[in-house]
Design an enzyme around this catalytic site. Sequence first.
Site, PDB file in Angstrom:
ATOM      1  N   SER A  70     -12.899 -11.838  -1.821  1.00 51.36           N
ATOM      2  CA  SER A  70     -11.962 -10.675  -1.685  1.00 51.36           C
ATOM      3  C   SER A  70     -10.692 -11.023  -1.432  1.00 51.36           C
ATOM      4  CB  SER A  70     -12.135  -9.632  -0.482  1.00 51.36           C
ATOM      5  OG  SER A  70     -11.624  -8.563  -0.644  1.00 51.36           O
ATOM      6  N   ASP A  79      -6.405  -1.237   4.542  1.00 54.03           N
ATOM      7  CA  ASP A  79      -6.128  -1.013   3.799  1.00 54.03           C
ATOM      8  C   ASP A  79      -6.457   1.038   3.918  1.00 54.03           C
ATOM      9  OD1 ASP A  79      -4.604  -2.765   2.712  1.00 54.03           O
ATOM     10  OD2 ASP A  79      -6.015  -3.445   1.597  1.00 54.03           O
ATOM     11  N   ARG A 126       0.842  -1.021  -0.172  1.00 53.31           N
ATOM     12  CA  ARG A 126      -0.397   0.132  -0.457  1.00 53.31           C
ATOM     13  C   ARG A 126       0.860   1.079  -0.214  1.00 53.31           C
ATOM     14  NH1 ARG A 126      -2.762  -3.173  -2.182  1.00 53.31           N
ATOM     15  NH2 ARG A 126      -4.819  -4.279  -1.504  1.00 53.31           N
TER      16      ARG A 126
END
Length: 405
Positions: free
Chosen positions: A177, A125, A96
């Site tokens: 996911s 996130d 990230r």
Amino acid sequence: MGDIKKVVLAYSGGLDTSIIIPWLKENYDNCEVIAVSADVGQGSELDGLEEKAKKTGASKLYIEDLKDEFVNDFIVPTLKAGARYEGYLLGTSFARPVIAKRIVEIALAEGADAICHGCTGKGNDQVRFELGIKAFAPKMKIIAPWREWTLKSRDDEIDYAEAHDIPLKINRETNYSKDKNLWHLSHEGLDLENPANEPLYEKDGFLELGVSPESAPDAPTYVEIGFTQGVPTSLDGKTLSATEIIYALNELGGANGIGLYDVVENRLVGMKSRGLYETPGGTILYQAHDVLETITLDKETAHYKAQVALKFAEIVYNGQWFTPLRESLSAFVDATQVSVTGTVRLKLYKGNIINAGVWSDYSLYNEELASFGESDYDQKESEGFINLFGLPIKVKALLDEQRSK
């Protein structure tokens, strides 16, 4: 909302970001949406993204190759630290900050009014992206649709996509996911939400980076990994970049059922979450690095570094990469890695990684000194050491004995 004329969107082409483009245009006065896809090794997931992004309303799509930067500036420092978060090798976590950094660079260059991401309000996130954005553009407005829209679930998102003729690569039955990059693949949702359920390792298409241990070959695979100051630099005697080594080990590890990790972890936001991670190459590298440190680090450094690794992992997991503490810990780690140079041989067999040899010119292991055979070590010297080391125990016992009379 009318003040937002141009938005840069972190765009993966997955379920969340696929519907965000039309949602932004509907809810932010037909603003311009510029999509940015970071190539951190997700492979075919990038295929067709430009056409898809533009069809759903984006004015343009940047596809940024960040693979080597991701490996050299984020993965390798974390590997050298030996950082694990509750056993998890941080595959999503350290991807990230590198993505956020590049998105900010593009947003500033484009003169954007806001940056948008598709992270849910339940996950980690959102924190990682937004802390990364704040580090480089502290005044930038951040749009997080999951904290604004009326959609409540991934089923609602699929309904929205179908109503807006947005093509998806998933359906309601395969609606895990997932997050994929060159280091790992994560699976969450559906049957995995109940910790009592065993993951469907043998179901066709569930595992993507490898096979289950049961399906792995009956013969072991040997691999030799060379390190230079803690950085992986060779594989089976061939000099390669760290990125090339990860890709090669993903193939070898995946074929041998290596790197499956099923965990209920403690999210930053407070809830527990169950995830299944595939990290074949990373799991091999971590063990190889650990093994090499057993002969190249002294006891006190190794033990203190283990404490640092725990904090380092928390920092990475919590999205605090661009902080003075992370930089300071990396400086300490780098100092410990000066002697972490050598080669490790491992045996891969049906999900297991078995140590098969380690050697280094910087080894602190003295075979003659440690030997059970004849050596120059004077065993009588241990008596004085034990007397001093055990003195507090002896004194307490003597005093307790006197008080009991």
